[in-house]
Structure formats: C-alpha cells, structure tokens
Scaffold this motif. Sequence first.
Motif, PDB file in Angstrom:
ATOM      1  N   GLU A   1     -38.030 -32.084  38.949  1.00  0.00           N
ATOM      2  CA  GLU A   1     -38.322 -31.115  40.019  1.00  0.00           C
ATOM      3  C   GLU A   1     -37.391 -31.309  41.208  1.00  0.00           C
ATOM      4  OE1 GLU A   1     -42.459 -31.792  40.761  1.00  0.00           O
ATOM      5  OE2 GLU A   1     -43.105 -30.645  39.018  1.00  0.00           O
ATOM      6  N   ASP A   2     -36.137 -31.626  40.901  1.00  0.00           N
ATOM      7  CA  ASP A   2     -35.164 -31.916  41.948  1.00  0.00           C
ATOM      8  C   ASP A   2     -34.272 -30.722  42.280  1.00  0.00           C
ATOM      9  OD1 ASP A   2     -34.002 -31.971  39.467  1.00  0.00           O
ATOM     10  OD2 ASP A   2     -32.789 -33.768  39.821  1.00  0.00           O
ATOM     11  N   HIS A   3     -34.393 -29.646  41.509  1.00  0.00           N
ATOM     12  CA  HIS A   3     -33.548 -28.485  41.781  1.00  0.00           C
ATOM     13  C   HIS A   3     -34.217 -27.519  42.757  1.00  0.00           C
ATOM     14  CE1 HIS A   3     -31.308 -24.683  40.883  1.00  0.00           C
ATOM     15  NE2 HIS A   3     -30.311 -25.535  40.832  1.00  0.00           N
ATOM     16  N   TYR A   4     -35.524 -27.383  42.667  1.00  0.00           N
ATOM     17  CA  TYR A   4     -36.267 -26.401  43.478  1.00  0.00           C
ATOM     18  C   TYR A   4     -36.089 -26.685  44.965  1.00  0.00           C
ATOM     19  CZ  TYR A   4     -40.121 -23.265  44.694  1.00  0.00           C
ATOM     20  OH  TYR A   4     -40.895 -22.245  45.205  1.00  0.00           O
ATOM     21  N   PHE A   5     -35.554 -25.699  45.676  1.00  0.00           N
ATOM     22  CA  PHE A   5     -35.299 -25.803  47.115  1.00  0.00           C
ATOM     23  C   PHE A   5     -34.335 -26.941  47.462  1.00  0.00           C
ATOM     24  CE2 PHE A   5     -38.867 -23.365  49.473  1.00  0.00           C
ATOM     25  CZ  PHE A   5     -38.719 -22.295  48.605  1.00  0.00           C
ATOM     26  N   GLY A   6     -33.593 -27.405  46.480  1.00  0.00           N
ATOM     27  CA  GLY A   6     -32.628 -28.474  46.733  1.00  0.00           C
ATOM     28  C   GLY A   6     -31.384 -27.949  47.432  1.00  0.00           C
TER      29      GLY A   6
ATOM     30  N   ARG B   1     -32.346 -17.078  50.466  1.00  0.00           N
ATOM     31  CA  ARG B   1     -31.663 -17.606  49.276  1.00  0.00           C
ATOM     32  C   ARG B   1     -32.122 -19.045  49.081  1.00  0.00           C
ATOM     33  NH1 ARG B   1     -26.263 -17.662  52.695  1.00  0.00           N
ATOM     34  NH2 ARG B   1     -26.375 -19.744  53.619  1.00  0.00           N
ATOM     35  N   HIS B   2     -32.281 -19.444  47.828  1.00  0.00           N
ATOM     36  CA  HIS B   2     -32.645 -20.846  47.564  1.00  0.00           C
ATOM     37  C   HIS B   2     -32.503 -21.165  46.076  1.00  0.00           C
ATOM     38  CE1 HIS B   2     -36.614 -19.886  45.749  1.00  0.00           C
ATOM     39  NE2 HIS B   2     -36.698 -18.945  46.674  1.00  0.00           N
ATOM     40  N   ASN B   3     -32.457 -22.461  45.785  1.00  0.00           N
ATOM     41  CA  ASN B   3     -32.529 -22.923  44.404  1.00  0.00           C
ATOM     42  C   ASN B   3     -33.923 -22.657  43.863  1.00  0.00           C
ATOM     43  OD1 ASN B   3     -29.986 -23.935  44.754  1.00  0.00           O
ATOM     44  ND2 ASN B   3     -30.518 -26.080  44.428  1.00  0.00           N
ATOM     45  N   GLU B   4     -33.990 -22.195  42.607  1.00  0.00           N
ATOM     46  CA  GLU B   4     -35.284 -22.012  41.959  1.00  0.00           C
ATOM     47  C   GLU B   4     -35.623 -23.257  41.127  1.00  0.00           C
ATOM     48  OE1 GLU B   4     -38.079 -20.730  41.267  1.00  0.00           O
ATOM     49  OE2 GLU B   4     -38.088 -19.242  42.851  1.00  0.00           O
ATOM     50  N   VAL B   5     -36.702 -23.158  40.343  1.00  0.00           N
ATOM     51  CA  VAL B   5     -37.246 -24.335  39.659  1.00  0.00           C
ATOM     52  C   VAL B   5     -36.303 -24.883  38.595  1.00  0.00           C
ATOM     53  CG1 VAL B   5     -39.121 -25.166  38.187  1.00  0.00           C
ATOM     54  CG2 VAL B   5     -39.626 -23.639  40.103  1.00  0.00           C
ATOM     55  N   ALA B   6     -35.785 -24.017  37.749  1.00  0.00           N
ATOM     56  CA  ALA B   6     -34.946 -24.478  36.630  1.00  0.00           C
ATOM     57  C   ALA B   6     -33.549 -24.835  37.120  1.00  0.00           C
ATOM     58  CB  ALA B   6     -34.868 -23.399  35.557  1.00  0.00           C
ATOM     59  N   PRO B   7     -32.908 -25.825  36.503  1.00  0.00           N
ATOM     60  CA  PRO B   7     -31.512 -26.099  36.857  1.00  0.00           C
ATOM     61  C   PRO B   7     -30.643 -24.883  36.564  1.00  0.00           C
ATOM     62  CG  PRO B   7     -32.165 -27.285  34.858  1.00  0.00           C
ATOM     63  CD  PRO B   7     -33.407 -26.721  35.444  1.00  0.00           C
TER      64      PRO B   7
END
Length: 722
Positions: free
Chosen positions: A244-249, A276-282
């Motif tokens: 869970e390191d991609h979400y909002f990373g 804009r933001h990172n979502e859950v999946a890489p």
Amino acid sequence: MPISMTEQCDADKLTSIYDSDTYGLNAMRETLPSHCYKKIKEVMATGQSLDPEIADMVANGMKEWAIKKGATHYTHWFLPLNGLAAEKHDSFISIFPGDDRLLLEFSGMQLIKGEPDASSFPSGGIRSTWEARGYTVWDATSPAFIRREKNGATLCIPTAFCSWTGEALDQKTPLLRSMETVSNESLATLSSLFQENYKKVFPTLGIEQEFFLIDRQFYLSRPDLINSGRTLIGAKPPKGQEMEDHYFGTMNSRIISCIQEVEWSMWKLGMPLKTRHNEVAPGQYEVAPIFERANVASDHNMVLMEVLKATAIKHDLVCLLHEKPFAGVNGSGKHNNWSLATDSGVNLLEPGKTPSQNARFILFLSAIIRAVDIHADLLRASVAVPGNEHRLGANEAPPAIISIYLGSQLDEIIRSLINDEKSQDLTQSQGDNNMSLGVKGFPPLPRDSTDRNRTSPFAFTGNKFEFRAVGSSQAVAFPCIILNTVVAESLKFIREEINREMKQHSKNYAFNLVIKNVLKQHQRIIFNGDGYGQEWKDMAHERGLQNLRSTPEALANLNSEKNVKLFSDSGILSSVELNCRQMVLYEIYCKSITIEAKSLNEMITTLIIPACFKHQKNVAESLNSIMPFVQSQKSFPQPLAQISHLQDLVESVNHLSDANSKLLASIKHSKDVHDEKVLATYLSQTVIPIMNEVRKHSDHLESIMDDSYWPLPKYSEILFMR
C-alpha cells in the motif's frame, strides 16, 4: 509563506491560458456584436434553440477566432454509439466563383448542421448499411474548442448525431433530452410544492478518471495490450499492491511531467482539472475536475481521455483506460459525482438549514431512493461493458448488486421517518397552509457527514451521489441518461401522489404520508455496510435485489416492458432507439470478447508454447548431459530436481495446449452463432471460462520457467519500471 517569482509566473500563466482554446463566453464577448452575444449567452444558459437569424454572426465570429488560433479546418465532433468520439474535418477554404481567389468561409448553416457518412457507425439495426446519410446538429450549450496537433489546429464543434430518418445515433441527443426532462420535473416539483421558481435545473457531474501509465516499450511487446487493452496472461509478481505504498505516494517525475502537460492542455480547453494523485495499484493514477453541467462534463471527459492517450505517447508512455488491465491489482473506475443544481446555483441535494430546505432535500432524496430501487436493472445495464466484468465486486470496486449508501446519520433520519417517530416529525404547520416541512430535531448536516463507502455502487457523499460503478473506459453519457431519466420519473410520481392526497388532506399531511410510504416501500435498496462480504449477497437475495454479474445478464433487462415504457413516456428514447442501444452494446461485448479470445489463442500458439518447448529442450539436454555420470556412480544422488521440473513443464505444457485447442474450437463454434444475444451468452458462459483455464496454465508456466525464455514483459517490469 510568500509566493516565489516562478510560482507567480505559473499562476499568471494559468489565469491567462485558462479557457483560451474554448469558444466560450469570454471569446464570444470579444468577437460578437452585443445583441448577438446576449442571445447566444441566453441559449447557453437555458438550452433554448439558437435563432437562425444570428447563426451567421456566431459562425463568422467563431471562424475568425479559430483562424487566429491557427485553425485551418473545422469538424462536427460527436459521440456515436461505439463509445468513442468521432469527427470529419473540413477546411474553411472556398473558391470565389469565376475567380482564383482563395476565401475562408464558414456559414451559420455549416455551424448548425453537418452531414457525415453514417454507414459504418453502429446503429443496432435502425438502418441498413447502404443508407449512409446522417446529420450532426450543434449543441450550443457545450462550447466549441481548438484541438492542436504538431502541424496545425482544428476547430471542434460539439454536436448531436442522428440518422436521416430522425433517430438518435449518438449519446448526446438522449443526454440532452434527459437533462431537459429532469429539469422540467424538478421545476414543476419545486414550484408546486415549495413555491420556489427557477428557470432551469441542471444535472451536474464531477468525474474522477482513473487510468494506468506504463512504459511504451512494454506495451509494444504485449500483443494482448495492443489488441484488447488488457493483459490476457500474466503471473502475479512477488510484489503487487500489498505494501500500500503507491496510494497517494510521491509521484514519479516522469509521470507527473506527463500529467502536468495534460493539465495545461485541459485548462486551455476550459476543463477545471483540480486533483491528481497516485491510485492504489502500482502504475495507476487519478485526475478529477470541478463539477460542470452534465453535457459539458461528458464532452470534457471524452476529450480528457483523448488527451491522456496522446500526451502519454509524447512521454514514451501509454495510457491504459481498460477497467482491469492487470490481474491481481486494482482496476480503474470513473466515479460519477452526480447532483442537481438550479440556474441560481442552489444544489438540490444539499441538506438544508431551514425546515423548508430540509423538506425539499428529503423529497429529492426520497425520489432518488425510489428511482434506484425500481430501476436498479437500468443502472446496472448502464455500466455493463466488458471490462467492468473483471472489476465489479472484485474487492476494489462496488459489487454488481445495486444499492444506496446514505451514511449513519442520514440513515437514522430515514428510519425515523419510516417508523413515524414523533421526535422526527417530518412537517410543521405554519398557519396559512404554508409548509415549514422540516424534520423536527434534524440537525444541519455538514457536507462531509457521510463516509465515501468504496463498496457501494451509489453512495451519498454530503451533497451529491457518487455512482462508483461506471467503468474507466466508458463514455459517461449513457449512465447519466439513465440516472436523469429514472429520477425525473420518480419526481413526477411523488409530486402527483402528493397532489392526489391533497384532494382529501392538508398539504402537510399529504407530503408526510407520501414520503413515508415511498421510503418504506423502497428502503430495501439502502445498505450501509460492507458490500464485498457474502453476508450482503445473502441479504440482498433475501431483499429481492438482483446480482447480475455478467454483461449479457445485465443487458437483457435493458428493453424490458417496464423500461421501454419509461423511456417512451418521457420522450428520451423511443422503443426503436432503446432496442438499438441494447443491440449495439451486445455487439460491442461480442466483438471485444472475440478479439480477446483470438489474441489469447494466437499468443499461446506463437509465443508461449514455442518458448516452453525451448525451455523444455534446455532442461532435457541438461538432464541428458549428466545422466551417464549419475548412472556410472552408484552412490551419486539422482537429479530429482531437474526430473521434477521437467515433469512439471511437460505436464503444464500439455494442459496449456489442450486448453488452447478447446479455446480455438470454441472460437470456431462462435462463428456459427448469428444472434448477438445468444452469442454474448455463449461467450460469457463458455469461451471466457476456457480463456481463464488457458491463463491459469500459462501463468503457472511463467512462474516456473527460466526468465530468459519467457517472451513477454512480466508484471514486475510493467507495473514498477518507469
């Protein structure tokens, strides 16, 4: 903290370029005579038809503006039933009769109406392919815009598209009809029950767009991605989204550079991208705009998808809009945040601070609850696209069971109304038969008093409903058409029921009685828990709610007697137009699954099995090279690891080959099925399970083979290498 010079320059640039490539009110004010500007402004505000007398002036002003922007051509930009945008370009160039002078012309007739060839667009049987004529008609409420390419620019004019016999062949025409219908029913309700008079009510949309960005070289090395937009095989990597390191990373610099270019392009086009933001999946990302009127939001989202794909290529990336491009990690949706707003800016789904505002809110909420319960089949059909089968109910997206999430505070109020608790009395009389229509003890609801339940397909989130089940690749128009239509019908029903009861009872009593009965009859659709669990599936079954997992199951209900009557009575879609849409959706499903099946069969035949044979040969040769020595040494251990590995390889390749042969046979059989409905069911129930079997064996082989022999980029490369 003071703003730096660079930040100030960027802020000034944003202010100056916003809406600069859109022929909106600012551009019209500068290019049109004042009386013409006032008329076109009124058309854009109210949706009235354009006066032919000013069409030539608008066309000339638009042409002069577009030419200054570098445009040499114009196109009537429309949304046919294939889910994509379509366009036919014509230049402004004309020749003066009897002279060699080159003129640049654009008339009011050319602006308002076009005539593209309609023969190859899907029509669902409305017309024969040899009946080629179709017409485009300008949607003056959605501004024209400039689309730029490396060598020039084109003026794009949003239009509706219909056949020469008058049936709608697009998404925009019924969308505009549905917007008009829900506006009329809302106005009638507000006027007759609340003495609130407005000129117009608009459905609004705020569309959260999810997508993947991957390296272009990986994309070009995957035939399945090229042909179908998703990976048809691919073993789960050691690391997916577990950390869970991609979400909002923190966003990768290459990715954010690409998205920033998208933002600048969309700001120029007047689309207010805000988030804009990172979502859950890489490899997965999201952008979201501020709310707009539904038809403008729909157009802007279609443009956004085109800009995302085109801009990604500039950065040597590829944008994947498929709902589930990779197995084992989250897929992508398009969350449609829907509400109703008056022309003065009043949000009708905003809980109020006064008794009358609360009553208005409760009425509109009750109408939506009733609409979603009665027409859950239509809402499910509106998101029935091939990619959504992999996403809905996959512990990352809403289940296929349609339900409404209200949140604990609002749910408690609804239960109190249903149970007729005196502490939550719905109405209060105020002497002269004016209604206070409050909820006694109903505290003012802050906008964010509800959680955004990820497991609910239709969740109330403070002052809007979030339709989370819409797929990332979908045109948003059709789900919005359905929602507008069913809510309009429900508003009409409630208003007429209240008026009928008022013939015998007071206005307050009639209101209270009807709202209570509606909520009591349709409370089964409300569910505030975890939509992923088996407990909800069992509960939904007990409540009589449908769980339509496959696309063919969902589409079967589209032209039921109930739904044909609903659309015909409202004038939004005739029975012919509704049947047409059902057949087109079946056709798209059948073609999509057939392409996937053929692509998978070809990949296994020409890439995977030959690679497996090479690896088998390598293992066998390695084993043969040491066997003489092993046999000559009595105490030397047997090469059991190699033997076991070779045995696993041979067995797995045999299973894969057998499954692939079954897949080929099923593809050949499907060619003999000519009824689209029957074919869709066959593909869903027979071909897709065989494809899953093929994938299972292929993915196992990928996990045990020498990496140097595997012919395709793996998930660990595609998802994590930037």
